[in-house]
Design an enzyme around this catalytic site. Sequence first.
Site, mmCIF file in Angstrom:
data_model
loop_
_atom_site.group_PDB
_atom_site.id
_atom_site.type_symbol
_atom_site.label_atom_id
_atom_site.label_comp_id
_atom_site.label_asym_id
_atom_site.label_seq_id
_atom_site.Cartn_x
_atom_site.Cartn_y
_atom_site.Cartn_z
ATOM 1 N N TYR A 1 4.783 -1.735 -2.103
ATOM 2 C CA TYR A 1 3.438 -1.442 -2.606
ATOM 3 C C TYR A 1 3.077 0.039 -2.456
ATOM 4 C CZ TYR A 1 1.380 -6.163 -3.247
ATOM 5 O OH TYR A 1 1.042 -7.407 -3.688
ATOM 6 N N GLU A 2 2.223 0.495 -3.374
ATOM 7 C CA GLU A 2 1.536 1.794 -3.268
ATOM 8 C C GLU A 2 2.488 2.967 -3.054
ATOM 9 O OE1 GLU A 2 -1.336 1.389 -4.193
ATOM 10 O OE2 GLU A 2 -1.507 -0.750 -3.792
ATOM 11 N N GLY A 3 3.612 2.929 -3.747
ATOM 12 C CA GLY A 3 4.638 3.944 -3.554
ATOM 13 C C GLY A 3 5.606 3.483 -2.492
#
Length: 595
Positions: A438-440
């Site tokens: 997630y999120e990078g």
Amino acid sequence: MSDFKINQKDLFFILKEQLGYGKLCEFERYESLNEDTLDMLVNEAIRFAKGVVSPLNEIGEEQGVHWENNTVTCPKEFKAAFKAYGEDGWTAAVRDPEFGGQGFPTMMRIVVNDLMYGACQSFNMAPSLTHGAAHLIESFGTEEQKQTYIPKMYGGEWAGTMALTEPNAGSNLAALETMAYPEGDHYKIKGNKIFISWGDHDLADNIVHLALARIEGAPEGVRGISLFIVPKYRVDENGNPGEFNDVVCTGIEKKLGLHSSPTAALAFGSKDGCIGYLCGKANMGLAHMFQMMNAARINTGVSGMSMASAAYQHALDYTKSRVQGRDIAKRKEGSVPIIDHPDVRRMLLWMKGAVDGMRSMIYTTAFWADLAQVTPDPEEKERCSMLMEFMTPIVKAYCSDIGFKVCETAMQCLGGYGFCKDYPIEQYLRDSKIMSLYEGTNGIQSTDLMGRKMHMNEGAPYKAFLKEINDFCERNHAHPGLGSQVRFLKDVMDDLQEMAREMSARYSADPLQWASYTYPALMCFSEVIMVWRLVDMAIIAYDRAQKSGKKNDFFRGKVAQATFFTDITLPHTQARARTCTRVDREVVEMADNAF
């Protein structure tokens, strides 16, 4: 049935003894509050997590979510919980009372999420995303936009998402293709988004997407991206959901875990009927969205830690009740609980330290975030802001990776039963794996840390971090109970400074070799932070025990977890630091077809 387990004493020890979070109430913004009020919020959050959110974990896993005719349906219990979550004030606990918030310190959002994610990760993503989307509007929207959307999002009537990812633009948002065409006071939105958590569902009357798109004629790359409010249903003149806004859910993903969290593919404007409203300044969308993305990165670390915490508590209970095998030292007759076996105790003590250290790391970062907002001292504001910058990729990457490993270790403690659905640990393991993606991904977080964070503002984030560690070691190097661990920490920190200097030299001169070792470098800094937070807690516990003169197993546990974690972790940290500066170039020079 409620699976949620939490040790409240551990949680409050960090908040009250280690951080002294009541000090926040001395600042003007929070002067109407006191530490008792903060304690009450935490206790009420535990009650809500256990009574309302935790039962959803099993319900959601059994029933899942269903997509049919471009519509997603969820277990009916989720809708009632989402409404109660908003109505009871959990979504907006830390937000401005003007829009229905309760005005608590910002760090309390992290504490609340810790409890709610631990109770049911899949569910809590919905109100957490709603909070983030509403706060974006609160920060960058017009007054009309704020009045239209925020109260209903904070109040549990409407939900929110962030819509970034596209089929050809994942972490590389410069490749984003969704377009926005000016049309009067709004824009026509056309494009496709994928991997949108809670992108469609039936929990709320409307879903407000905060979507990134490129205005027609805008520059290429990230400099041409803008942020738009795109509701699933257009809002009528009375402020209610009206006409369908041509945001169509074209499917949901079938995933390893998070089975009751719909991960949607969305088509915006496939029938030329999707309108959006610019939020903030044109071509500043990515900068605006980073407010939500950075919060989401922290919360990804929170999620990894929270599920690890619950998994550890289940493993601890199981090992105390599961009777099997003889005591290897013959201290007891007959079969014994498996917590008596040294290898099981080794795993339990590592998990205990890992969870407590991660929670302290996260809460400390959240505490700095609050101080950066409320302190009138410009130097203190800068210090806390820079520490936040340094810690964000570490919290995200380390806590998501180690959270998964704690769940794996908890499963090992249960033996074969851990692999079965009789216990929730196998669900925690599956649900937690996504956090490293997630999120990078965590590799991206490591390049952010060793690249931008090491060099921004002439290295201010790194310098602030160094000062925190070095000052701590200077104060405590001669401590009677933990002095040897403090001195070990200082030695390793000196090694990391050498590593950082070498990697900084490679950053421009040899970027491929530099990038090959950013992830192990992030792990080195993460482990130093874990030891720092654990030893800090242990010093407090040791001193409390010395003053009382009484045997206290809780305090002894804090000391034991710190000495154990330090002594088994820092030798690996030193060795890993040496690998980060090796000169051999297999990673970058091996031919692709040799893999």
